[in-house]
Design an enzyme around this catalytic site. Structure first.
Site, PDB file in Angstrom:
ATOM      1  N   SER B  98       5.661  -1.126   7.852  1.00  0.00           N
ATOM      2  CA  SER B  98       6.828  -0.389   7.356  1.00  0.00           C
ATOM      3  C   SER B  98       6.833   0.989   7.986  1.00  0.00           C
ATOM      4  CB  SER B  98       6.755  -0.260   5.825  1.00  0.00           C
ATOM      5  OG  SER B  98       6.862  -1.526   5.229  1.00  0.00           O
ATOM      6  N   LYS B 173      13.840  -2.291   4.349  1.00  0.00           N
ATOM      7  CA  LYS B 173      12.606  -1.961   3.647  1.00  0.00           C
ATOM      8  C   LYS B 173      12.695  -0.564   3.033  1.00  0.00           C
ATOM      9  CE  LYS B 173       8.382  -2.161   2.131  1.00  0.00           C
ATOM     10  NZ  LYS B 173       7.140  -2.442   2.815  1.00  0.00           N
ATOM     11  N   LYS B 241       3.850   7.093   1.562  1.00  0.00           N
ATOM     12  CA  LYS B 241       4.206   7.053   2.985  1.00  0.00           C
ATOM     13  C   LYS B 241       5.627   6.497   3.161  1.00  0.00           C
ATOM     14  CE  LYS B 241       3.321   3.514   5.295  1.00  0.00           C
ATOM     15  NZ  LYS B 241       4.055   2.291   5.757  1.00  0.00           N
TER      16      LYS B 241
END
Lengths: 299, 299
Positions: B98, B173, B241
């Site tokens: 990701s 995502k 993150k």
């Protein structure tokens, strides 16, 4: 049991289909609505129209209330022609309106002083859930009274939970709106981010429905946002009222709920721009105002 | 088709079970991980350990990457012993990490200049989804390459969507994390409001699961919050993150996502207090710090 005499006060978008379901199940029914024409669909199937909440209470053992806000419930119960002046000792008042838990607790205490029982029983599921008898019903009050009302709740809904004592049903409903309002904001941000990045937001919604981002709001409100279909559903003005109750409750409790406070601003902005009658999926309209894209644009 | 030679780079909590599923399906497999011991479970079932991403690429037609962040992916692809120095023209790089969509698009362009194909294919579903091959896979890139990878994706997941061109999988995502982070905040606020009001939050969760407030997060993370069970699942440090990527993407697009920005603060606070290894349901710990109650208290 179908001989239990039922009263129903408040025959709006939610109250009318709920009262109809009780009547269809065979219960003798006395009704009251401020606008007499709202009683017609009920009298057409054998309910008796009354001239006041007091008159309803004089005829009924269990009296339902489904009105808009805290002040309306207080008026229906305590007002000059209110339930408290007509009800027989031992009768049960079931308030399905969504109001502040603190007000519900005070009302239950007041009713108890004259031998009247109360349950708070707000619902989730909207007009569709009311018509199809698939409502979630969140109930607060004494367990014996919950058991007394159980056969009636079963006629009206599917997910019926006795959450706790007086006010617990209202707290659950408040929690419901805390969740719903923020999830609507989150779905709007996600779909607009996709659109702004040049990615088809309908495809993103489809991809997200299978994973941890899945929610009833992504499914239903997400689709409404993509089509700008803001036919209610659940109206902005009612959501706006419910979020006021959530923020008021947090204020009373001394609890920080910043996510809810943020979501509330979108409802405020919608009300200020005259969109109170739209479905609350219209919160995305406020988000689009600060964006360079709209979900319905081709691209 | 099972003769297609597969490479896999990055054998952490997600990469290892995914690579194992490919091997179990019968594909010849070349693997690389920075920590050599991570390759052992793969070599035990017949995969070949390599000394660099370049070496993996020299053997493989389709090369998977599953590492942590944008810089790691760039290093694996473009670094001195990177994929780009080993892969044969026509090979396909599938990045399941990701990372930022803008970086993915740049990488795909760079790879194309030397005749290499790329798909971005980040996943949702966590370690459990990887092990059980129930991942959601969000794919960006050319449709012919998506079709080429389709038999492999089917081995690894259930909800596999070709979202759009390069970067579209990463955008999906990112949208996933925009939704998940805010829903976690909302569930925390709802359960704490119930607790602070003296109402059983487990009962509230139960009541809300049946209605519009229902979500995968209420179901899974709601339960974790009630038990303070923060065994990951999906770690705070990875969520932190991913939310940085979401805010970075919004910054690049010039898009306001205030709900996500608010949720990000809770992840920041968790990282600052050394809770990066917990499941991200631990965001409720930050909310409890400003509350007079904790969800696990008796009451």
């Amino acid at each position: 049991m179908t001989s239990t005499k039922i009263g129903f006060i408040g025959l709006g978008i939610m109250g009318q289909p709920i009262a109809l379901n009780l009547r269809k199940a065979g219960y003798p029914l006395w009704v009251y609505a401020r606008r007499p024409e709202m009683m017609q669909p009920l009298t057409a199937v054998g309910a008796t129209a009354c001239t006041s909440p007091q008159a309803v209470a004089q005829q009924s053992e269990i009296i339902f209330i489904m009105v808009s806000d805290t002040a309306d419930v207080e008026q229906v119960i305590l007002g000059p022609d209110g339930i408290i002046h007509g009800a027989t000792s031992g009768s049960l008042v079931i308030d399905m309106s969504s109001i502040a838990a603190s007000a519900t607790r005070t009302l239950a205490t007041t009713l108890a002083t004259v031998g009247l029982q109360m349950l708070d029983a707000p619902v989730s599921g909207g007009e569709k859930g009311a018509k199809e008898a698939t409502l979630s019903i969140m109930v607060g009050g004494k367990v014996e009274q919950f058991e007394r009302a159980w056969p009636l709740f079963q006629i009206l809904g599917q997910n019926i939970v006795h959450v706790g004592n007086h006010g617990a049903g209202q707290i659950a409903k408040t929690c419901n709106q805390v969740l719903v309002s923020q999830t609507v904001v989150a779905v709007g941000e996600a779909l607009l981010l996709a659109k702004a990045a040049g990615v088809n937001p309908a495809k993103v919604r489809q991809a997200l429905l299978g994973g941890f981002a899945n929610s009833k709001i992504l499914e239903v409100h997400g689709q409404r946002m993509l089509e700008h279909d803001f036919q209610p559903g659940f109206k902005v003005k009612l959501h706006h009222k419910d979020i006021r109750i959530a923020l008021q409750t947090a204020h009373e409790l001394g609890l920080a709920i910043p996510g809810t406070a943020l979501a509330a601003q979108n409802l405020n902005a919608l009300m200020g721009s005259g969109h109170g009658e739209l479905d609350s999926a219209a919160m995305v309209l406020v988000q689009e105002r600060t964006s360079t894209v709209q979900l319905t644009e081709k691209g």
